[in-house]
Motif scaffolding. Structure first.
Motif, PDB file in Angstrom:
ATOM      1  N   MET A 376      26.253  -4.945   9.447  1.00  0.00           N
ATOM      2  CA  MET A 376      26.896  -5.793   8.277  1.00  0.00           C
ATOM      3  C   MET A 376      28.468  -5.941   8.520  1.00  0.00           C
ATOM      4  O   MET A 376      29.201  -5.073   8.818  1.00  0.00           O
ATOM      5  CB  MET A 376      26.897  -5.088   7.056  1.00  0.00           C
ATOM      6  CG  MET A 376      25.084  -5.083   6.547  1.00  0.00           C
ATOM      7  SD  MET A 376      25.194  -3.941   5.133  1.00  0.00           S
ATOM      8  CE  MET A 376      23.288  -4.245   4.750  1.00  0.00           C
ATOM      9  N   GLY A 377      28.625  -7.426   8.560  1.00  0.00           N
ATOM     10  CA  GLY A 377      30.105  -7.737   8.601  1.00  0.00           C
ATOM     11  C   GLY A 377      30.974  -7.615   7.147  1.00  0.00           C
ATOM     12  O   GLY A 377      30.805  -6.735   6.383  1.00  0.00           O
ATOM     13  N   ASP A 378      31.798  -8.854   6.707  1.00  0.00           N
ATOM     14  CA  ASP A 378      32.410  -8.951   5.744  1.00  0.00           C
ATOM     15  C   ASP A 378      31.422  -8.820   4.615  1.00  0.00           C
ATOM     16  O   ASP A 378      31.796  -8.075   3.427  1.00  0.00           O
ATOM     17  CB  ASP A 378      33.226 -10.133   5.513  1.00  0.00           C
ATOM     18  CG  ASP A 378      34.298 -10.211   6.508  1.00  0.00           C
ATOM     19  OD1 ASP A 378      35.216  -9.127   6.137  1.00  0.00           O
ATOM     20  OD2 ASP A 378      34.417 -10.936   7.298  1.00  0.00           O
ATOM     21  N   MET A 379      30.048  -9.225   4.694  1.00  0.00           N
ATOM     22  CA  MET A 379      29.341  -9.499   3.351  1.00  0.00           C
ATOM     23  C   MET A 379      27.944  -9.538   3.828  1.00  0.00           C
ATOM     24  O   MET A 379      27.473 -10.354   4.628  1.00  0.00           O
ATOM     25  CB  MET A 379      29.751 -10.871   2.553  1.00  0.00           C
ATOM     26  CG  MET A 379      28.920 -10.900   1.262  1.00  0.00           C
ATOM     27  SD  MET A 379      29.539 -12.079   0.149  1.00  0.00           S
ATOM     28  CE  MET A 379      31.094 -11.529  -0.300  1.00  0.00           C
ATOM     29  N   ALA A 380      27.224  -8.648   3.276  1.00  0.00           N
ATOM     30  CA  ALA A 380      25.858  -8.801   3.773  1.00  0.00           C
ATOM     31  C   ALA A 380      25.076  -8.285   2.249  1.00  0.00           C
ATOM     32  O   ALA A 380      24.534  -7.090   1.844  1.00  0.00           O
ATOM     33  CB  ALA A 380      25.389  -7.567   4.834  1.00  0.00           C
TER      34      ALA A 380
END
Length: 583
Positions: A376-380
């Motif tokens: 997961m990056g900044d938003m998942a």
């Protein structure tokens, strides 16, 4: 008549000739630029310093393309993994003596910024120096730059350090005044993406979740900055509360900055650290020299599948997740015998629920044949979490925004407006429910109940998907669902995430599950741009948006964009309620 026919033929011939001439000239221009760029290879000289500037933007995925228009208008956005790989290469490159962080704005997400910061910390541990200079330190820039051995600011510059905040807009009174409203059907007391259409103030539940994730992210900032600057969390909170960086003199006095000096003096300090006249090389040039790639001759491969952007129904591209390109990529990965495992890298707030479910199904089929790990990056969140839930292992960054397991539907309604201006809409239909919904009539109870049933069905499906994927009960998932947003650090505690870690950590886990030690990375989806799409690269294509922004002003433009985005969402949505922007 013969005269006009001859005239038309002559004009048509002239037009074709001009088209051919200009077309050939344009293609020749592209060829010349391409040839020139290939001949200008970047050479990293001795006594070089890597300049890290992220103002042009960072994305999880910047797909390569052979589109000729990109030669004329190259994309300046840098891919996160290439930045990480370049810093790793610089750590071992004898020609690179140190890193100079040089930003005004940091045009990257919070988790992306933290990943880069962590990599710079590793660079320092190799015995090389890191230093930073800026005219303006925004909070995100200061967070990144605080990893440096020393921070400098111009004497008349700005160091902004005041804590985190976010702001929500509420449209209830606006809707009542003008007769234009958004009809809302939702499930989840925290599903606040649509709260602005229902009330003129923030609910207690919404305020609770915002406060929770902001404090979680701020805690990460304070912990990292404090460790680098030798300050306690109490010290840093006091500095933020009392605005003790409001002048550069105060910023130096309270150890947030080492000195306030002009750029020429800073360059002298860098020369002293290098021990010679410094050769500066930008991170983008360093990457273009090949330092953003990890070369391998291994036959085994791990696929990194990027789900980046809002989910909309359709084809999709590098900024929008569409089921067509994603399903095509997943099936290609499944058929490729050389690919032994897949990592899904999610950076998405979700979107159209149908799109998410179609992608989820293909990933479930893929999982039956190959190990499947999520990073997961900044938003998942919301639909972004939906497609991740079935993975064998989920990694998130501490500052990742995730969860938001909830569903809503929105439909514009103009009945108040048309009544006010004297317009009446009349309908004719063959059956009782044939009309379904009219923008010009109040929503009927029958239509509301129909859509409410759909929202509830998708919510139950969503929770069941998560329960099955995370080995939890429906009740356990429902307790942390209801549309609530969590940071990655919080999601570890409630079972939505397995471990905190980077994309590389997820790749390492995938290789472990596939029982391979040597492998190459291959990236998906591959995007083919149509000729018409190519014109999106031309700067003039953005003139319309810039004009609207200038005419409306920043605040009104924000309202316009939010309303415009909602108008693109068809059907029932699984979408996160926030766009968090920390300058």
């Amino acid at each position: 008549m013969k005269f006009f026919r001859s005239l038309l033929t002559s004009c048509l011939g002239s037009f074709i000739a001009l088209f051919v001439i200009f077309g050939l000239g344009f293609l020749m221009l592209i060829w010349m630029i391409s040839t020139t760029s290939e001949s200008e290879k970047v050479v990293v000289k001795t006594n070089s310093v890597l300049v890290l500037n992220l103002e042009d933007g960072v994305a999880d995925y910047v797909p390569s393309t052979n589109n000729p228009f990109e030669t004329l208008f190259p994309v300046k956005t840098l891919q996160l993994s290439k930045i990480i790989n370049a810093i790793e290469s610089a750590k071992q490159d004898d020609n690179i003596k140190g890193i100079s962080i040089s930003n005004g704005l940091v045009n990257a997400g919070i988790s992306q910024t933290q990943s880069i910061r962590n990599k710079i910390e590793e660079f320092k541990q190799a015995g090389k120096f890191v230093t930073s200079y800026a005219n303006i330190y925004t909070q995100k820039n200061y967070y990144l730059s605080s990893v440096a051995d020393s921070l400098y600011v111009t004497p008349t510059g700005i160091v902004d350090f005041r804590g985190l905040s976010t702001e929500r807009l509420f449209y209830k009174d606006f809707q009542e005044k003008y007769g234009v409203k958004m009809e809302v059907i939702r499930h989840g007391k925290y599903k606040s993406a649509v709260e602005g259409y229902l009330d003129n103030k923030m609910s207690a539940a919404n305020r609770e979740q915002i406060s929770s994730f902001l404090h979680s992210i701020w805690g990460e900032f304070l912990e990292d900055i404090g460790a680098s600057r030798g300050l306690t969390i109490e010290d840093l909170n006091n500095i933020a509360d009392e605005l003790l960086t409001r002048t550069t003199e105060l910023a130096v006095e309270f150890d947030m900055i080492n000195a306030a000096i002009y750029k020429d003096k800073y360059e002298e300090i860098v020369d002293e650290l290098v021990g010679a006249k410094t050769n500066y090389v930008s991170i983008s040039d360093y990457i273009s020299s090949g330092k953003g790639r990890i070369r391998s001759t291994a036959s085994n491969r791990i696929a990194v599948l990027y789900a980046q952007g809002t989910m909309l129904y359709g084809k999709g591209d590098e900024t929008v997740i569409g089921q067509e390109s994603m399903i095509k990529a997943i099936r290609k990965i499944k058929k490729d015998k050389k690919i032994k495992a897949v990592v899904l890298r999610v950076n998405s707030p979700g979107g159209v629920a149908l799109t998410g479910d179609l992608i989820w199904r293909e990933l479930e089929l893929l999982k039956q044949e190959k190990p499947f790990v999520v990073s997961m990056g900044d938003m998942a969140a919301s639909g972004g979490y939906y497609i991740a839930a079935g993975a064998q292992m989920i990694y998130a960054e501490p500052t990742t925004i995730t969860g938001s397991i909830g569903v809503f539907g929105t439909i514009p309604n103009l009945s108040g407006l048309v009544d006010n201006i004297g317009i009446n809409a009349e309908q004719v239909a063959t059956n009782k429910q044939a009309m379904g919904y009219s923008f010009y009539e109040p929503m009927t109870n029958d239509f509301y109940n129909e859509r409410k049933e759909g929202v509830e069905l998708i919510y139950k499906t969503f929770v069941n998907r998560v329960a099955d994927g995370r080995n939890m009960t429906f009740k356990e998932v429902d307790a942390v669902a209801q549309g609530r947003v969590w940071t990655g650090k919080e999601a570890i505690e409630n079972g939505l995430v397995d471990e905190l870690g980077s994309l590389n950590d997820a790749i390492d886990k995938a290789s472990e599950l596939a029982n391979i030690s040597e492998y190459r990375i291959t990236e998906y989806p591959k995007f083919q741009k149509d000729f018409e799409d190519s014109f999106n690269l031309i700067p003039f294509a953005k003139l319309k948006e810039n004009y609207i922004k200038n005419e409306l002003g920043e605040t009104n433009f924000k309202i316009y964009k939010e309303m415009k985005n909602f108008s693109q969402y068809d059907g029932i949505q699984a979408l996160v309620p926030y766009s968090i922007d920390i300058k």
